[in-house]
Write a protein that holds these residues in place. Structure first.
Motif, short mmCIF file in Angstrom:
data_model
loop_
_atom_site.label_atom_id
_atom_site.label_comp_id
_atom_site.label_asym_id
_atom_site.label_seq_id
_atom_site.Cartn_x
_atom_site.Cartn_y
_atom_site.Cartn_z
N ALA A 207 136.21 119.89 29.22
CA ALA A 207 135.25 120.38 30.21
C ALA A 207 135.57 119.83 31.60
N LYS A 208 135.99 118.57 31.63
CA LYS A 208 136.29 117.96 32.92
C LYS A 208 137.48 118.64 33.60
N ARG A 212 133.39 125.02 35.47
CA ARG A 212 132.18 125.29 34.70
C ARG A 212 132.10 126.78 34.35
N MET A 216 131.63 128.02 30.59
CA MET A 216 130.48 128.89 30.32
C MET A 216 130.93 130.14 29.57
N ASN A 276 130.94 109.71 35.30
CA ASN A 276 131.44 111.08 35.51
C ASN A 276 131.37 111.86 34.20
N PHE A 279 127.99 112.89 32.96
CA PHE A 279 127.43 114.03 33.67
C PHE A 279 128.17 115.32 33.28
N VAL A 280 129.44 115.23 33.03
CA VAL A 280 130.16 116.40 32.53
C VAL A 280 129.52 116.87 31.23
N GLN A 282 126.42 116.44 30.28
CA GLN A 282 125.12 117.05 30.55
C GLN A 282 125.28 118.46 31.09
N GLN A 283 126.28 118.64 31.93
CA GLN A 283 126.53 119.99 32.44
C GLN A 283 126.96 120.93 31.31
N ARG A 286 124.04 122.01 29.34
CA ARG A 286 123.20 122.97 30.06
C ARG A 286 123.89 124.34 30.17
N ASP A 287 125.21 124.31 30.52
CA ASP A 287 125.91 125.57 30.82
C ASP A 287 126.22 126.37 29.56
N ALA B 246 127.87 114.35 40.46
CA ALA B 246 128.30 113.07 39.90
C ALA B 246 129.24 113.21 38.73
N SER B 247 129.61 114.44 38.38
CA SER B 247 130.55 114.60 37.27
C SER B 247 131.97 114.29 37.71
N ARG B 249 133.76 116.31 39.30
CA ARG B 249 134.47 117.58 39.53
C ARG B 249 134.26 117.99 40.97
N PRO B 312 122.12 119.06 36.15
CA PRO B 312 121.78 117.67 35.82
C PRO B 312 122.68 116.64 36.48
#
Lengths: 301, 384
Positions: A207-208, A212, A216, A276, A279-280, A282-283, A286-287, B246-247, B249, B312
């Protein structure tokens, strides 16, 4: 841990597999990921010790045998000879040694590990299939969710294919509904890491390295893969696909291990912090994961 | 409307922790009405200019030049201080630019200049001379005296109501509405008559507005001076909150916009470049540098919560972070959000859009938009 350059290694690997059998084999795991993301690898190489080769279709016993024997004729050596030798007819399938072959040259430190495609709706985490080679009886593990990786294969080099990262991600997510306590047998850069953290950390690494928008777009392929491999149970399995990932994101050791394995693997040199990566995650939830779970629970057909 | 914002409060509390409780009593600073500086000591020996959230090296260089000119013209000034409140430049970059600027000035002028940085890390004074620090420490409590719940800007600039009136008049001017009755202006701003009258008087004094005999008012032209004043206070006035991804990216503002389109938040409008394009299809910019959103009345959420609900990974941006999302709070009473056919999200009105563009440093594009809206091609906006 050796560093493997996928652009150097994969064409050579492809050449080792008989042309007539090449269509049955594909790469999965870290080497497949390294090939897919080769343009983004900081060292043009990935630190891994094994190259997972999956032989398809389901029950391709003869193809596995022929590829293994072909490699043996070319000088490939057994990796675990000193640990566990071949079994016999009396050996239970799950006690058989896996087929792990090292390249002929002593300079190369990796090994090929043969994996099999599970049957549709396989209920057990791993099913061992018996292969009888000249040396004796060996086993090929068929992991429950590995079947996803046999879908949507991508082309690598010289006719050899590799698993789509989206399918590897789905396989890894479902394979670890819990962080658990099972550690990998070999340390990674001196550190013992949780197995779940390594696999889920790879999902985060994918994912990183992707946008996104790209991740997705995995949802449709995921749904299709679920219905293909688990036509009866896809809703129940898919509805909790993110369970392990959620637990990982809030598990201190799990998240730390995930970061350690990812930053010593695909994300080496990228300067990615544990924050980092969290949060990736978490995204990604969500995505992609939450909408996917919702579709599995809901009326989508 | 219940809104509370923690960003300014936390910054202010850090200032409070770093300023002395008992400033030197022999040094008395007072607010100065001159354009060259904001504060001066009673004896005229020391002057100070205060900059909120200084953006970059160009602004720093321009300010240093002005200070040097002041020192050249007023040899009685012993030292000129530049006080930076929560600047966006990193401390390291600031030090480099300050040093480089001093090198090209006459040594007699450079030796009289001092730089003060106040941010969450504390107070830093250059040169590191105890006497230099002692003098400026007498001023700092004045900068932090206003309560954190009220705008710091209030002690340094006009009241909020002035900007509320200004924006309504600019909007009216852009669309050739003609003179607005004071009653109408009062209604649109939802302010009291004295507040509206005071704002109009201020504009008249500057020669930017004229009052008609029928108790109406309109702008004579684009109000450059008042607009500049609004720009310098815009962050505080609009309670602007900036967020970074904050990721790790690279920010994807288009993607954020897409997420918002899929799940619109009532009362949240799109501003910035996207709104500018909606007002002007020929808007001259490729790509989307960041997503600007306007948080209107009726949204009972803090900008931080809106950001988190969108993504988020969005966290308050640090000085060196690449900003992915900016949220401005629009408390102006009249709802001027614009909903266009076929669009899922409302757009901010042109005045908020212009403020966003200036914040983005897209000055040329902002001026072009003003011309476009006002004249439809005729160049009526006075160029600097």
């Amino acid at each position: 841990m050796p560093s493997l350059d996928p652009e150097f290694l994969i064409p050579r690997l492809a050449a080792q597999i008989p042309t007539s059998l090449r269509n049955h084999a594909y790469l999965a795991g870290s080497l497949a990921a390294a090939w897919h993301f080769r343009a983004q690898l900081k060292e043009r190489a990935i630190r891994t010790k094994d190259a997972d080769v999956v032989i398809r279709p389901v029950g391709a016993i003869d193809q596995i045998r022929r590829i293994a024997e072909s490699l043996r004729r070319k000088g490939w050596r057994w990796r675990d000879q000193e640990e566990r030798g071949p079994g016999t007819a009396a050996t239970r399938n799950e006690d058989l040694a896996a087929i792990r072959l090292r390249p002929p040259s002593n300079r190369e430190e990796y090994f090929l590990e043969f994996l099999g495609v599970p049957a549709v709706e396989q209920a057990t985490d791993v099913q061992w299939e018996r292969i009888i080679l000249k040396e004796g009886h060996y086993g090929v593990p068929c992991f429950r969710f590995m079947g996803f990786t046999s879908l949507n294969l991508r082309r690598a080099a010289k006719g050899l294919r590799y698993a789509d990262p989206a399918m590897m991600a789905l396989s890894n997510l479902l394979s670890h509904p819990r962080v658990g306590t099972h550690e990998m047998s070999s340390p990674i850069e001196g550190r013992k890491c949780l197995r779940s953290a390594k696999d889920l950390g790879r999902v985060l690494a994918f994912a990183k390295l992707m946008s996104r928008q790209e991740t997705m777009g995995w949802k449709a392929a995921w749904l299709n893969a679920m219905k293909t491999c688990f036509p009866e149970r896809w809703r129940a399995l898919g509805a909790v696909a993110g369970q392990g990932l959620r637990e990982l994101l809030s598990d201190r050791r799990g998240m730390s291990d995930a970061w350690w394995t990812a930053s010593n693997g695909l994300l080496f040199g990228h300067g990615v912090t544990e924050t980092n990566l969290k949060f990736v995650g978490q995204q990604l939830l969500r995505d992609l994961v939450e909408p996917f779970e919702s579709d599995c629970r809901g009326p989508a057909s | 409307m219940a809104l509370s914002f923690s960003v300014a409060t936390s910054t202010l509390s850090c200032y409070l922790n770093s300023v002395p409780r008992h400033p030197p009593h022999d040094i008395a600073w007072s607010r100065e009405a001159k354009p060259e500086c904001d504060f001066a000591t009673r004896d005229g020996h020391f002057v100070a200019e205060v900059k909120h959230r200084l953006r970059g090296h160009r602004e720093l260089a321009a300010t240093m030049f002005r200070m040097a000119r002041l020192l050249e013209e007023a040899p009685g000034i012993q030292r000129a201080y530049l006080v930076l409140l929560n600047p966006r430049m990193s401390a390291r970059r600031q030090a480099e630019e300050w040093g480089a600027g001093l090198e090209i000035l006459k040594s007699s002028l450079a030796g009289k200049m001092a730089l003060v940085r106040l941010d969450s890390a504390g107070t830093d004074v250059v040169p590191k001379d105890p006497e230099v620090r002692r003098v400026i420490e007498a001023l700092l409590p004045q900068l932090t005296r206003t309560p954190a719940t009220t705008s710091q800007r209030r002690s340094l600039g006009p009241p909020r109501s002035f900007f509320d009136v200004l924006k309504i008049l600019v909007h009216s001017w852009l669309f050739h509405e003609g003179a607005l009755a004071i009653r109408e202006l009062k209604q649109r701003c939802e302010l009291s008559y004295p507040s509206v009258a005071e704002a109009v008087r201020r504009l008249e004094d500057r020669g930017e507005a004229r009052r008609e005999t029928n108790r109406s008012v309109e702008l004579i032209d684009f109000p450059r001076t008042s607009w500049a004043e609004l720009l310098s206070s815009a962050d505080a006035y609009r309670m602007t909150a900036r967020f970074a991804d904050a990721s790790g990216r690279a920010p994807e503002p288009d993607f954020l916009h897409q997420l918002l389109s899929q799940r619109p938040i009532p009362g949240v409008a799109v501003g910035g470049v996207l709104a500018a394009r909606s007002w002007d299809p020929d808007f001259d910019l490729v790509g989307l540098p960041r997503l600007d959103l306007e948080l209107g009345r009726g949204v009972n959420s803090k900008p931080e919560d809106v950001a988190k609900s969108l993504d988020p990974a969005l966290v308050p941006a640090g000085p060196s972070d690449t900003v992915a999302l900016v949220i401005h709070v629009v408390l102006r009473p009249k709802d001027l959000l614009v909903t266009r056919k076929g669009e899922r999200l409302p757009f901010a009105d042109p005045v908020e859009t212009l403020l966003d563009l200036y914040d983005l440093r897209l000055v040329d594009q902002a001026e072009a938009l003003i011309r476009r809206l006002r004249t439809g091609g005729r160049d009526a906006f006075p160029r600097p």
